[in-house]
Write a protein that holds these residues in place. Sequence first.
Motif, PDB file in Angstrom:
ATOM      1  N   VAL A  70       0.856  -1.184   0.000  1.00  0.00           N
ATOM      2  CA  VAL A  70       0.000   0.000   0.000  1.00  0.00           C
ATOM      3  C   VAL A  70       0.894   1.237   0.000  1.00  0.00           C
ATOM      4  N   SER A  71       0.763   2.057  -1.007  1.00  0.00           N
ATOM      5  CA  SER A  71       1.557   3.278  -1.080  1.00  0.00           C
ATOM      6  C   SER A  71       1.120   4.261   0.000  1.00  0.00           C
ATOM      7  N   ALA A  72       1.984   5.215   0.282  1.00  0.00           N
ATOM      8  CA  ALA A  72       1.629   6.243   1.259  1.00  0.00           C
ATOM      9  C   ALA A  72       0.394   7.018   0.799  1.00  0.00           C
ATOM     10  N   ARG A  73       0.303   7.273  -0.499  1.00  0.00           N
ATOM     11  CA  ARG A  73      -0.867   8.013  -0.997  1.00  0.00           C
ATOM     12  C   ARG A  73      -2.160   7.225  -0.779  1.00  0.00           C
ATOM     13  N   ARG A  74      -2.124   5.921  -1.057  1.00  0.00           N
ATOM     14  CA  ARG A  74      -3.317   5.113  -0.818  1.00  0.00           C
ATOM     15  C   ARG A  74      -3.610   5.034   0.678  1.00  0.00           C
ATOM     16  N   ALA A  75      -2.565   4.893   1.495  1.00  0.00           N
ATOM     17  CA  ALA A  75      -2.756   4.852   2.945  1.00  0.00           C
ATOM     18  C   ALA A  75      -3.392   6.143   3.450  1.00  0.00           C
ATOM     19  N   HIS A  76      -3.063   7.249   2.819  1.00  0.00           N
ATOM     20  CA  HIS A  76      -3.669   8.528   3.188  1.00  0.00           C
ATOM     21  C   HIS A  76      -5.131   8.566   2.771  1.00  0.00           C
ATOM     22  N   GLU A  77      -5.438   8.041   1.591  1.00  0.00           N
ATOM     23  CA  GLU A  77      -6.811   8.025   1.094  1.00  0.00           C
ATOM     24  C   GLU A  77      -7.738   7.213   1.993  1.00  0.00           C
ATOM     25  N   ILE A  78      -7.227   6.131   2.573  1.00  0.00           N
ATOM     26  CA  ILE A  78      -8.087   5.250   3.367  1.00  0.00           C
ATOM     27  C   ILE A  78      -8.016   5.540   4.864  1.00  0.00           C
ATOM     28  N   GLY A  79      -7.237   6.548   5.256  1.00  0.00           N
ATOM     29  CA  GLY A  79      -7.248   6.987   6.643  1.00  0.00           C
ATOM     30  C   GLY A  79      -6.178   6.412   7.536  1.00  0.00           C
ATOM     31  N   LEU A  80      -5.314   5.541   7.014  1.00  0.00           N
ATOM     32  CA  LEU A  80      -4.234   5.018   7.851  1.00  0.00           C
ATOM     33  C   LEU A  80      -3.212   6.099   8.152  1.00  0.00           C
ATOM     34  N   VAL A  81      -2.934   6.926   7.166  1.00  0.00           N
ATOM     35  CA  VAL A  81      -1.985   8.035   7.301  1.00  0.00           C
ATOM     36  C   VAL A  81      -2.762   9.344   7.330  1.00  0.00           C
ATOM     37  N   SER A  82      -2.413  10.232   8.256  1.00  0.00           N
ATOM     38  CA  SER A  82      -3.158  11.489   8.390  1.00  0.00           C
ATOM     39  C   SER A  82      -2.534  12.629   7.600  1.00  0.00           C
ATOM     40  N   GLU A  83      -1.231  12.535   7.284  1.00  0.00           N
ATOM     41  CA  GLU A  83      -0.561  13.603   6.545  1.00  0.00           C
ATOM     42  C   GLU A  83       0.568  13.010   5.708  1.00  0.00           C
ATOM     43  N   LEU A  84       0.689  13.498   4.475  1.00  0.00           N
ATOM     44  CA  LEU A  84       1.790  13.114   3.606  1.00  0.00           C
ATOM     45  C   LEU A  84       2.797  14.255   3.520  1.00  0.00           C
ATOM     46  N   THR A  85       4.074  13.889   3.433  1.00  0.00           N
ATOM     47  CA  THR A  85       5.126  14.884   3.259  1.00  0.00           C
ATOM     48  C   THR A  85       6.023  14.467   2.101  1.00  0.00           C
ATOM     49  N   GLU A  86       6.889  15.357   1.704  1.00  0.00           N
ATOM     50  CA  GLU A  86       7.932  14.989   0.758  1.00  0.00           C
ATOM     51  C   GLU A  86       8.829  13.939   1.406  1.00  0.00           C
ATOM     52  N   PRO A  87       9.522  13.127   0.615  1.00  0.00           N
ATOM     53  CA  PRO A  87      10.427  12.134   1.204  1.00  0.00           C
ATOM     54  C   PRO A  87      11.405  12.777   2.178  1.00  0.00           C
TER      55      PRO A  87
END
Length: 257
Positions: A167-184
């Motif tokens: 599961v990519s970070a972007r998908r994890a963000h879409e489904i609520g596992l991740v609350s915020e995405l940042t640059e690497p």
Amino acid sequence: MTVRLAADKDTGVAVVTLDRPTKLNAIDLATVGELTDVWRELRFDDTVRAVVLTGAGGRAFSTGLDRDSVVPQPDSPYMQDDPLLAVGPKANDLWKPVVAAVEGMACGGAFYLLGECEFIVAGVDAEFFDPHTTYGMVSAYESVLLAQRMPYGEVARMMLMGTAERVSARRAHEIGLVSELTEPGGALAAATACATVVAGCPPTGVQGTVRALWAAKEAARAAGYAQAPHLISLGNLPTERQTELFADRSAAKPRIR
């Protein structure tokens, strides 16, 4: 030492770092003991009001239990000796908020830690997966924890697809596992910024809120955990067969979604 603790007395934020980068921050028995000690130390340090949990090296937050760790098991099917049950902050009665900063891989036993954090900040190149089924093991405790953070179908897909899919970070963000995405490479700074805001609030109100949030899902977690030892005993392949499957590197490159 396999765990680093750094506390900023001015902001009230402590950073706990899994520090085995050459092992992708896999957790061995020494790390279990050090994490337990760190969480309990933080319970008594009133200058720390919020915590960030991260992994060193950038390649992985953690890949779970170190496969080289030997954990003898009782003969009884009613008991399961799982050292990772003791690694999380909630398992050690720490009710100060913990924010996870994830870069690279987070898989398997890493979810014992992520499942006990308040929320997760991740670099956009982070990836999440659970290898248990691929290696002939039941994903029990990990599944229980993630079922409380993600839609059922998403958890089921992650756990059942094993190493075939991440599961990519972007998908994890879409489904609520991740609350915020940042640059690497930016997850630690972003998580620390969040923790600094939280640490600026009166601590009793913050800790009471953390306890209330955990209480809202505690009954379901306890019921799931009660089934876990039996399911693992029934469903896991013998250790030697797991090792054979783990050593087989012939599988296709995992799909990222």
